[in-house]
Design a protein around this motif. Structure first.
Motif, PDB file in Angstrom:
ATOM      1  N   GLU A  27       0.636  -1.189  -0.197  1.00 37.68           N
ATOM      2  CA  GLU A  27      -0.090   0.303  -0.121  1.00 37.68           C
ATOM      3  C   GLU A  27       0.782   1.261   0.010  1.00 37.68           C
ATOM      4  O   GLU A  27       1.831   1.270   0.208  1.00 37.68           O
ATOM      5  CB  GLU A  27      -0.914   0.073   0.980  1.00 37.68           C
ATOM      6  CG  GLU A  27      -1.822  -1.191   1.161  1.00 37.68           C
ATOM      7  CD  GLU A  27      -3.004  -1.553   0.201  1.00 37.68           C
ATOM      8  OE1 GLU A  27      -2.976  -0.140  -0.224  1.00 37.68           O
ATOM      9  OE2 GLU A  27      -3.507  -2.102  -0.171  1.00 37.68           O
ATOM     10  N   PRO A  28       0.093   2.150  -1.090  1.00 42.71           N
ATOM     11  CA  PRO A  28      -0.020   2.977  -1.743  1.00 42.71           C
ATOM     12  C   PRO A  28      -0.527   2.115  -3.138  1.00 42.71           C
ATOM     13  O   PRO A  28      -1.111   1.541  -3.910  1.00 42.71           O
ATOM     14  CB  PRO A  28      -0.532   4.292  -1.611  1.00 42.71           C
ATOM     15  CG  PRO A  28       0.662   4.240  -1.418  1.00 42.71           C
ATOM     16  CD  PRO A  28       1.096   3.809  -0.069  1.00 42.71           C
ATOM     17  N   TYR A  29       1.287   1.490  -3.520  1.00 35.12           N
ATOM     18  CA  TYR A  29       1.433   0.894  -4.346  1.00 35.12           C
ATOM     19  C   TYR A  29       2.545   0.203  -4.337  1.00 35.12           C
ATOM     20  O   TYR A  29       2.789  -0.201  -3.479  1.00 35.12           O
ATOM     21  CB  TYR A  29       1.871   1.758  -5.784  1.00 35.12           C
ATOM     22  CG  TYR A  29       3.497   2.629  -5.295  1.00 35.12           C
ATOM     23  CD1 TYR A  29       4.223   1.988  -5.206  1.00 35.12           C
ATOM     24  CD2 TYR A  29       2.595   3.785  -4.375  1.00 35.12           C
ATOM     25  CE1 TYR A  29       5.328   3.047  -4.797  1.00 35.12           C
ATOM     26  CE2 TYR A  29       4.359   5.147  -3.654  1.00 35.12           C
ATOM     27  CZ  TYR A  29       5.103   4.006  -3.888  1.00 35.12           C
ATOM     28  OH  TYR A  29       6.098   4.703  -3.541  1.00 35.12           O
ATOM     29  N   PRO A  30       2.542  -1.278  -4.915  1.00 35.43           N
ATOM     30  CA  PRO A  30       3.755  -2.165  -4.237  1.00 35.43           C
ATOM     31  C   PRO A  30       5.243  -1.753  -4.890  1.00 35.43           C
ATOM     32  O   PRO A  30       5.536  -1.417  -5.499  1.00 35.43           O
ATOM     33  CB  PRO A  30       3.424  -3.327  -5.064  1.00 35.43           C
ATOM     34  CG  PRO A  30       2.086  -2.574  -6.200  1.00 35.43           C
ATOM     35  CD  PRO A  30       1.767  -1.839  -5.812  1.00 35.43           C
ATOM     36  N   HIS A  31       5.968  -1.655  -3.391  1.00 29.76           N
ATOM     37  CA  HIS A  31       7.444  -1.065  -3.515  1.00 29.76           C
ATOM     38  C   HIS A  31       7.672  -1.835  -2.327  1.00 29.76           C
ATOM     39  O   HIS A  31       7.497  -2.663  -2.022  1.00 29.76           O
ATOM     40  CB  HIS A  31       6.912   0.718  -3.018  1.00 29.76           C
ATOM     41  CG  HIS A  31       6.327   0.784  -2.061  1.00 29.76           C
ATOM     42  ND1 HIS A  31       5.538   0.740  -2.291  1.00 29.76           N
ATOM     43  CD2 HIS A  31       7.043   1.165  -0.693  1.00 29.76           C
ATOM     44  CE1 HIS A  31       5.076   1.556  -0.858  1.00 29.76           C
ATOM     45  NE2 HIS A  31       6.047   1.610  -0.264  1.00 29.76           N
ATOM     46  N   VAL A  32       9.399  -1.791  -3.065  1.00 28.89           N
ATOM     47  CA  VAL A  32      10.098  -2.187  -2.205  1.00 28.89           C
ATOM     48  C   VAL A  32      10.845  -0.828  -1.033  1.00 28.89           C
ATOM     49  O   VAL A  32      11.335  -0.030  -1.628  1.00 28.89           O
ATOM     50  CB  VAL A  32      11.117  -2.819  -2.649  1.00 28.89           C
ATOM     51  CG1 VAL A  32      12.846  -3.283  -1.587  1.00 28.89           C
ATOM     52  CG2 VAL A  32      11.273  -3.831  -3.590  1.00 28.89           C
ATOM     53  N   VAL A  33      11.459  -1.300   0.200  1.00 32.21           N
ATOM     54  CA  VAL A  33      11.725   0.170   0.943  1.00 32.21           C
ATOM     55  C   VAL A  33      12.672  -0.035   1.508  1.00 32.21           C
ATOM     56  O   VAL A  33      12.904  -1.077   2.388  1.00 32.21           O
ATOM     57  CB  VAL A  33      10.105   0.784   2.181  1.00 32.21           C
ATOM     58  CG1 VAL A  33      11.187   1.452   3.172  1.00 32.21           C
ATOM     59  CG2 VAL A  33       8.988   0.972   2.278  1.00 32.21           C
ATOM     60  N   ILE A  34      14.413   0.309   2.059  1.00 34.69           N
ATOM     61  CA  ILE A  34      15.581   0.256   1.910  1.00 34.69           C
ATOM     62  C   ILE A  34      15.921   1.206   2.388  1.00 34.69           C
ATOM     63  O   ILE A  34      14.910   2.305   2.200  1.00 34.69           O
ATOM     64  CB  ILE A  34      16.437   0.412   0.672  1.00 34.69           C
ATOM     65  CG1 ILE A  34      15.788  -0.895  -0.061  1.00 34.69           C
ATOM     66  CG2 ILE A  34      17.568   0.191   1.753  1.00 34.69           C
ATOM     67  CD1 ILE A  34      16.956  -1.302  -1.116  1.00 34.69           C
ATOM     68  N   LYS A  35      15.905   1.135   3.493  1.00 32.88           N
ATOM     69  CA  LYS A  35      16.411   2.108   4.815  1.00 32.88           C
ATOM     70  C   LYS A  35      17.291   2.134   5.372  1.00 32.88           C
ATOM     71  O   LYS A  35      18.039   1.020   6.059  1.00 32.88           O
ATOM     72  CB  LYS A  35      15.483   2.319   6.043  1.00 32.88           C
ATOM     73  CG  LYS A  35      15.261   3.258   6.742  1.00 32.88           C
ATOM     74  CD  LYS A  35      14.953   3.513   8.202  1.00 32.88           C
ATOM     75  CE  LYS A  35      15.019   4.337   9.538  1.00 32.88           C
ATOM     76  NZ  LYS A  35      14.526   4.669  10.718  1.00 32.88           N
ATOM     77  N   CYS A  36      17.893   3.126   5.285  1.00 34.28           N
ATOM     78  CA  CYS A  36      19.975   3.298   5.540  1.00 34.28           C
ATOM     79  C   CYS A  36      19.645   3.272   6.532  1.00 34.28           C
ATOM     80  O   CYS A  36      19.418   4.211   7.199  1.00 34.28           O
ATOM     81  CB  CYS A  36      20.781   4.142   4.754  1.00 34.28           C
ATOM     82  SG  CYS A  36      22.186   4.664   5.389  1.00 34.28           S
ATOM     83  N   LEU A  37      20.559   2.362   7.813  1.00 32.55           N
ATOM     84  CA  LEU A  37      20.383   2.268   9.494  1.00 32.55           C
ATOM     85  C   LEU A  37      21.670   3.360   9.950  1.00 32.55           C
ATOM     86  O   LEU A  37      21.850   3.542  11.092  1.00 32.55           O
ATOM     87  CB  LEU A  37      20.604   0.762  10.039  1.00 32.55           C
ATOM     88  CG  LEU A  37      19.644   0.144   9.171  1.00 32.55           C
ATOM     89  CD1 LEU A  37      20.187  -1.395  10.074  1.00 32.55           C
ATOM     90  CD2 LEU A  37      18.413   0.524  10.309  1.00 32.55           C
ATOM     91  N   ASN A  38      22.178   4.038   9.009  1.00 33.68           N
ATOM     92  CA  ASN A  38      23.406   4.808   9.287  1.00 33.68           C
ATOM     93  C   ASN A  38      23.069   5.918   9.504  1.00 33.68           C
ATOM     94  O   ASN A  38      23.554   6.633  10.421  1.00 33.68           O
ATOM     95  CB  ASN A  38      24.695   4.517   7.872  1.00 33.68           C
ATOM     96  CG  ASN A  38      25.744   3.520   7.962  1.00 33.68           C
ATOM     97  OD1 ASN A  38      25.982   2.671   9.054  1.00 33.68           O
ATOM     98  ND2 ASN A  38      26.128   3.450   6.925  1.00 33.68           N
ATOM     99  N   CYS A  39      22.338   6.691   8.068  1.00 37.97           N
ATOM    100  CA  CYS A  39      21.662   8.148   8.254  1.00 37.97           C
ATOM    101  C   CYS A  39      20.498   8.328   8.763  1.00 37.97           C
ATOM    102  O   CYS A  39      19.582   8.869   8.985  1.00 37.97           O
ATOM    103  CB  CYS A  39      21.817   8.642   7.353  1.00 37.97           C
ATOM    104  SG  CYS A  39      21.125   8.175   5.744  1.00 37.97           S
ATOM    105  N   GLY A  40      19.735   6.933   8.334  1.00 37.30           N
ATOM    106  CA  GLY A  40      17.941   6.759   8.006  1.00 37.30           C
ATOM    107  C   GLY A  40      17.031   7.197   7.301  1.00 37.30           C
ATOM    108  O   GLY A  40      16.161   7.135   7.222  1.00 37.30           O
TER     109      GLY A  40
END
Length: 120
Positions: free
Chosen positions: A87-100
């Motif tokens: 939701e709201p559209y199919p996507h991949v979420v990548i979060k950098c754990l160094n800077c957020g």
């Protein structure tokens, strides 16, 4: 061979060399990351500088392996969190754990392409 043709050939050669260097630097970053993340990040910065100077596009497989904000080499599970969202559209979420920093990449197009390959 005219001057323009020679210049064009030189440009092609420069871009080919730049692509090789970028590929090599990212591969080195991948290999070195477990021992020295700082060195891996430095390799990424150099690769981005080469890419920018030569005006070439990064391959998709490398484009998604570094943080767009802090330029650190991302390894899922070590310094990056990868999630799939619908939701709201199919996507991949990548979060950098160094800077957020959060990066989102849609995957609907890839799904459609795969579906077409199966049918055809």
């Amino acid at each position: 061979m005219g001057k323009k043709a020679l210049r064009k050939k030189e440009q092609r050669e420069k871009k080919r060399i730049a692509r090789e260097r970028v590929e090599t630097l990212f591969t080195l970053a991948e290999r070195v990351f477990p021992y020295s993340p700082e060195l891996a990040n430095r390799y990424v910065e150099i690769a981005l500088a080469v890419q920018q100077k030569a005006k070439i596009r990064l391959p998709r497989k490398w484009k998604r392996r570094y943080c767009k904000k802090c330029h650190s080499f991302l390894v899922p599970g070590k310094n990056a969190r990868v999630r799939l969202r619908a939701e709201p559209y199919p996507h991949v979420v990548i979060k950098c754990l160094n800077c957020g920093h959060i990066m989102r990449y849609p995957y609907l197009r890839e799904k459609k392409a795969r579906r077409k390959e199966r049918k055809g």
